[in-house]
Motif scaffolding. Structure first.
Motif, PDB file in Angstrom:
ATOM      1  N   LYS A   1       0.899  -1.082   0.094  1.00 57.71           N
ATOM      2  CA  LYS A   1      -0.203  -0.039   0.039  1.00 57.71           C
ATOM      3  C   LYS A   1       0.821   0.995  -0.009  1.00 57.71           C
ATOM      4  N   SER A   2       0.239   2.483  -0.507  1.00 55.11           N
ATOM      5  CA  SER A   2       0.733   3.683  -0.241  1.00 55.11           C
ATOM      6  C   SER A   2       0.106   4.557   0.488  1.00 55.11           C
ATOM      7  N   VAL A   3       0.391   5.356   1.340  1.00 55.15           N
ATOM      8  CA  VAL A   3      -0.149   6.353   2.239  1.00 55.15           C
ATOM      9  C   VAL A   3       0.327   7.934   1.941  1.00 55.15           C
ATOM     10  N   PHE A   4      -0.860   8.470   1.924  1.00 57.12           N
ATOM     11  CA  PHE A   4      -0.830  10.025   1.696  1.00 57.12           C
ATOM     12  C   PHE A   4      -1.252  10.561   2.884  1.00 57.12           C
ATOM     13  N   GLU A   5      -0.571  11.536   3.420  1.00 53.09           N
ATOM     14  CA  GLU A   5      -1.083  12.284   4.800  1.00 53.09           C
ATOM     15  C   GLU A   5      -1.129  13.632   4.458  1.00 53.09           C
ATOM     16  N   PHE A   6      -2.065  14.670   4.960  1.00 52.36           N
ATOM     17  CA  PHE A   6      -2.295  15.683   4.937  1.00 52.36           C
ATOM     18  C   PHE A   6      -2.536  16.521   6.366  1.00 52.36           C
ATOM     19  N   PRO A   7      -2.175  17.880   6.239  1.00 51.61           N
ATOM     20  CA  PRO A   7      -2.484  18.766   7.628  1.00 51.61           C
ATOM     21  C   PRO A   7      -3.694  18.641   8.042  1.00 51.61           C
ATOM     22  N   ALA A   8      -4.019  18.964   9.090  1.00 47.91           N
ATOM     23  CA  ALA A   8      -5.410  18.817   9.691  1.00 47.91           C
ATOM     24  C   ALA A   8      -6.230  19.906   9.018  1.00 47.91           C
ATOM     25  N   ASP A   9      -5.894  21.015   8.474  1.00 48.18           N
ATOM     26  CA  ASP A   9      -6.795  21.787   7.951  1.00 48.18           C
ATOM     27  C   ASP A   9      -6.444  21.888   6.359  1.00 48.18           C
TER      28      ASP A   9
ATOM     29  N   PRO B   1      -5.861  10.617   6.271  1.00 46.38           N
ATOM     30  CA  PRO B   1      -4.958   9.956   5.377  1.00 46.38           C
ATOM     31  C   PRO B   1      -5.775   9.044   4.491  1.00 46.38           C
ATOM     32  N   ILE B   2      -5.118   9.109   3.233  1.00 43.79           N
ATOM     33  CA  ILE B   2      -5.395   8.323   2.166  1.00 43.79           C
ATOM     34  C   ILE B   2      -4.686   7.015   1.786  1.00 43.79           C
ATOM     35  N   VAL B   3      -5.208   5.865   1.844  1.00 46.08           N
ATOM     36  CA  VAL B   3      -4.403   4.664   1.714  1.00 46.08           C
ATOM     37  C   VAL B   3      -4.773   4.065   0.375  1.00 46.08           C
ATOM     38  N   MET B   4      -3.798   4.268  -0.563  1.00 49.22           N
ATOM     39  CA  MET B   4      -4.156   3.177  -1.860  1.00 49.22           C
ATOM     40  C   MET B   4      -3.132   1.949  -1.960  1.00 49.22           C
ATOM     41  N   LYS B   5      -4.402   0.950  -2.270  1.00 50.66           N
ATOM     42  CA  LYS B   5      -3.620  -0.502  -2.072  1.00 50.66           C
ATOM     43  C   LYS B   5      -4.122  -1.011  -3.203  1.00 50.66           C
ATOM     44  N   PRO B   6      -3.506  -2.350  -3.729  1.00 42.03           N
ATOM     45  CA  PRO B   6      -3.824  -2.975  -4.950  1.00 42.03           C
ATOM     46  C   PRO B   6      -5.210  -3.826  -4.365  1.00 42.03           C
TER      47      PRO B   6
ATOM     48  N   LEU C   1      -4.025  -9.743  -5.125  1.00 36.74           N
ATOM     49  CA  LEU C   1      -2.657 -10.046  -5.493  1.00 36.74           C
ATOM     50  C   LEU C   1      -2.249  -9.824  -6.870  1.00 36.74           C
ATOM     51  N   TRP C   2      -3.180 -10.448  -7.755  1.00 40.12           N
ATOM     52  CA  TRP C   2      -3.046 -10.701  -9.200  1.00 40.12           C
ATOM     53  C   TRP C   2      -3.581  -9.674 -10.124  1.00 40.12           C
ATOM     54  N   THR C   3      -4.047  -8.529  -9.509  1.00 45.11           N
ATOM     55  CA  THR C   3      -4.568  -7.427 -10.415  1.00 45.11           C
ATOM     56  C   THR C   3      -3.859  -6.177  -9.834  1.00 45.11           C
ATOM     57  N   ALA C   4      -3.761  -5.224 -11.146  1.00 44.83           N
ATOM     58  CA  ALA C   4      -3.108  -4.022 -11.293  1.00 44.83           C
ATOM     59  C   ALA C   4      -3.908  -2.822 -10.592  1.00 44.83           C
ATOM     60  N   SER C   5      -5.082  -3.147 -10.607  1.00 49.13           N
ATOM     61  CA  SER C   5      -6.171  -2.199 -10.150  1.00 49.13           C
ATOM     62  C   SER C   5      -5.760  -1.646  -8.640  1.00 49.13           C
ATOM     63  N   GLU C   6      -6.209  -0.511  -8.396  1.00 53.62           N
ATOM     64  CA  GLU C   6      -5.991   0.008  -7.118  1.00 53.62           C
ATOM     65  C   GLU C   6      -7.276   0.844  -6.578  1.00 53.62           C
ATOM     66  N   GLU C   7      -7.067   0.709  -5.143  1.00 52.57           N
ATOM     67  CA  GLU C   7      -8.545   1.430  -4.841  1.00 52.57           C
ATOM     68  C   GLU C   7      -8.055   2.123  -3.504  1.00 52.57           C
ATOM     69  N   PHE C   8      -8.733   3.139  -3.150  1.00 52.34           N
ATOM     70  CA  PHE C   8      -8.832   4.051  -1.982  1.00 52.34           C
ATOM     71  C   PHE C   8      -9.953   4.510  -1.491  1.00 52.34           C
ATOM     72  N   VAL C   9     -10.267   5.018  -0.185  1.00 50.02           N
ATOM     73  CA  VAL C   9     -11.256   5.395   0.370  1.00 50.02           C
ATOM     74  C   VAL C   9     -11.005   7.203   0.705  1.00 50.02           C
ATOM     75  N   LYS C  10     -11.871   8.002   0.087  1.00 48.88           N
ATOM     76  CA  LYS C  10     -11.812   9.465   0.437  1.00 48.88           C
ATOM     77  C   LYS C  10     -13.148   9.758   0.771  1.00 48.88           C
ATOM     78  N   GLU C  11     -13.312  10.415   2.129  1.00 47.97           N
ATOM     79  CA  GLU C  11     -14.404  10.914   2.679  1.00 47.97           C
ATOM     80  C   GLU C  11     -15.838   9.795   2.630  1.00 47.97           C
ATOM     81  N   SER C  12     -15.358   8.549   2.897  1.00 51.79           N
ATOM     82  CA  SER C  12     -16.324   7.564   3.252  1.00 51.79           C
ATOM     83  C   SER C  12     -16.598   7.117   1.372  1.00 51.79           C
TER      84      SER C  12
END
Length: 231
Positions: free
Chosen positions: A119-127, A134-139, A142-153
């Motif tokens: 996974k890759s993690v992006f973090e931002f200041p509180a404001d 934080p936004i976590v992008m992950k495959p 195991l056998w797919t190149a597609s990535e997913e993440f959740v932002k504001e639910s």
């Protein structure tokens, strides 16, 4: 007649490329040369230079003309500066900072993956206006190149447009069972990490900074998979 037939084929090709993909864009970015070993990645906002509808018949030639001026001068003679820059202090670190030149103050951090399956993690200041968490992008598997993440639910899914090509990929926002395309990357180079590809964004549906970071992460994963398959 011959010219008209070629035009028809081009329009048919464009229609196939747009099917299921982004149909409307409000912002456009060029991502400069991209490599796991580069200490900085520059992203240029070229929205003001776009003069044609997205993926119109002469689109690729139009983009190549713009690419020849990056970095360089805009129409009024002013210098075209990066709108975003991703950098790191040392070559051998996966921790990067994100800034908006000419301001060098970080607007976020990127903890990149070492391997494509991580996974890759992006973090931002509180404001931060870009994300309240934080936004976590992950495959997606195991056998797919597609990535997913959740932002504001809301779940977002990044998919490659073609099975055997990593030069084109699209970001979708999932609302119920519907997947809405919100960003699309198209490389004009044979190798995506050479750089110069264009990211088109519908900023009514996705924060542009988050979309750019998603795209940079997808490009990083492409290079990682290439290196892993060569071992």
């Amino acid at each position: 007649m011959g010219f008209m037939r070629r035009s028809g084929k081009n329009e048919e090709k464009r229609s196939e490329e747009q099917e299921g993909g982004l149909r409307e864009a409000t912002q456009y970015f060029i991502i400069d040369k991209h490599s796991t070993w580069r200490k900085e990645i520059k992203i240029f906002d070229i929205t003001s230079l776009i003069e044609l509808p997205y993926l119109s018949e002469a689109w690729d030639d139009h983009i190549r003309t713009i690419q020849s001026r990056i970095p360089g001068k805009s129409k009024d003679g002013t210098e075209i500066l990066p709108s975003l820059e991703i950098s790191r202090a040392r070559f051998f670190t996966s921790m990067m900072t994100i800034s908006q030149p000419p301001d060098t103050s970080p607007i976020g951090t990127w903890k990149g993956s070492i391997f494509s399956t991580q996974k890759s993690v992006f973090e931002f200041p509180a404001d931060s206006p870009h994300s309240s968490h934080p936004i976590v992008m992950k495959p997606m598997g195991l056998w797919t190149a597609s990535e997913e993440f959740v932002k504001e639910s809301v779940r977002h899914i990044g998919k490659f447009d073609k099975r055997l090509s990593s030069r084109y990929f699209t970001l979708f926002k999932q609302i119920g069972s519907q997947e809405i395309p919100v960003a699309q990357y198209r490389s004009t180079k044979l190798s995506v990490w050479i750089g110069g590809g264009v990211l088109a964004i519908d900023d009514k549906e996705i924060d542009p900074v988050v979309a750019v970071l998603w795209c940079a992460n997808m490009l990083r994963k492409v290079e990682q998979r290439g290196a892993e398959s060569a071992v």
